[in-house]
Design a protein around this motif. Sequence first.
Motif, short mmCIF file in Angstrom:
data_model
loop_
_atom_site.label_atom_id
_atom_site.label_comp_id
_atom_site.label_asym_id
_atom_site.label_seq_id
_atom_site.Cartn_x
_atom_site.Cartn_y
_atom_site.Cartn_z
N SER A 195 -0.57 1.26 -1.10
CA SER A 195 -0.33 1.48 -0.27
C SER A 195 -1.10 2.72 1.04
O SER A 195 -1.03 1.72 2.01
CB SER A 195 1.45 1.58 -0.11
N GLY A 221 -3.63 -0.29 1.96
CA GLY A 221 -2.74 -1.10 3.08
C GLY A 221 -2.87 -0.84 4.93
O GLY A 221 -3.21 -1.45 5.56
N VAL A 263 -6.90 -3.87 10.17
CA VAL A 263 -6.28 -5.39 10.17
C VAL A 263 -6.94 -6.29 9.90
O VAL A 263 -7.07 -7.91 9.16
CB VAL A 263 -5.20 -5.84 11.49
N LEU A 310 -9.13 -6.74 7.25
CA LEU A 310 -8.57 -7.37 6.26
C LEU A 310 -8.38 -9.41 6.35
O LEU A 310 -9.02 -9.96 5.37
CB LEU A 310 -7.37 -7.01 6.16
N VAL A 314 0.05 -12.79 5.21
CA VAL A 314 -0.44 -11.37 4.32
C VAL A 314 -1.11 -10.60 5.06
O VAL A 314 -0.57 -9.60 4.44
CB VAL A 314 -0.81 -12.11 3.36
N THR A 315 -1.97 -11.19 5.95
CA THR A 315 -2.73 -9.83 7.17
C THR A 315 -1.82 -9.32 7.58
O THR A 315 -2.00 -8.08 7.89
CB THR A 315 -3.41 -10.66 7.55
N SER A 330 0.09 -6.51 5.70
CA SER A 330 -0.05 -5.43 5.33
C SER A 330 0.28 -4.06 5.17
O SER A 330 0.46 -2.86 4.15
CB SER A 330 -1.78 -5.19 5.10
N ALA A 333 2.57 -1.42 3.04
CA ALA A 333 2.80 -0.29 2.13
C ALA A 333 3.79 0.65 3.20
O ALA A 333 3.99 1.21 2.46
CB ALA A 333 1.10 -0.18 2.98
#
Length: 334
Positions: free
Chosen positions: A136, A139, A144, A147, A206-207, A210, A214
């Motif tokens: 976390s 994350g 962003v 990632l 998913v991006t 994140s 977390a």
Amino acid sequence: MLRLVVRRLLQLIPTLLGLSVLLFIWLNRLPGGPASAILGEKATEAEIARINRALGLDQPLYVQYWRFLKRIGELDLGTSVQTGQPVWEEFTLRFPATVELSLAAMVIAIVVGVPLGYFAARNRGGWLDVTAVSGSLVGICVPVFFLALILKGVFAVELGLFPTYGRQSTGIDATNVTGFAVLDGLLTGELDAAWDAVTHLVLPAVTLASIPLAVIVRMTRASVLEVLGEDYVRTAESKGLRPRVVRSRHVLRNAMLPVVTAVGLLTGSLLSGAVLTESVFSFGGIGSFIRRAIDGRDYPVLVGFIMFIAITYVLINLLVDVAYSLIDPRVRVH
């Protein structure tokens, strides 16, 4: 419950009015203007004045603001300076993609985050707890866009497991019913189109998930640890209640109160935060449209977008209050 909802709705009115005033003044004090953006740097004063008259920008601010409020009341957000189309139509064309992406990200964050945070708290100090806390932290720290580039490079470009951009593959002629690609595929029975939309949705979702994931993991873990130390939990255990009953009735129910608040705030932020993720994956939502509006000083679009986000925030907070009162009846009493 009805009184709670009505009271919260009435409290929203001065909030939105205050926000609209600040937003309107701020946007009108930005350097340059729509006329300069439309005509370019070589525009003459006469040409700029002509465009400003046509757009009503030569009127006093209070007149422009009053017209703006009237348009909002009529669900008319004005006309885009760049496209010449009604802002409301531009939004309704693009927002389903952004909403679909944001909802998918929040579902991932909740489905993964709440159980992970709970079991991390139950196994405090164990490998699962250490992994959840460390993950976390990563994350929250990783930007962003960085990632997004990593996921796109590994899972789309190198491994070829997911598409690299867009909402649907070329050659998929899906029927548009609601604007939500996955839902439209299911409603019309076009399962290939629905699955294709899901594959396009995975990496951006998913991006975007994140940071909320977390936050939810850490908040759930902290909240469960706090509740586990309460006297009523120890009393319930000492009475011989089954562990499953103690977990569901006493631990999870009370631990979810701060998590529900966090989910509400994070959901609102996802809608505005999706702009960057959409740009990386060319997702076709509101992201690129807002970016062009910022570059072109398209005030009607910017004002409409920010007001839409603000209204979304306050409505989500209203839902959070309702959920709060359902989880904890004491909220309804006070």
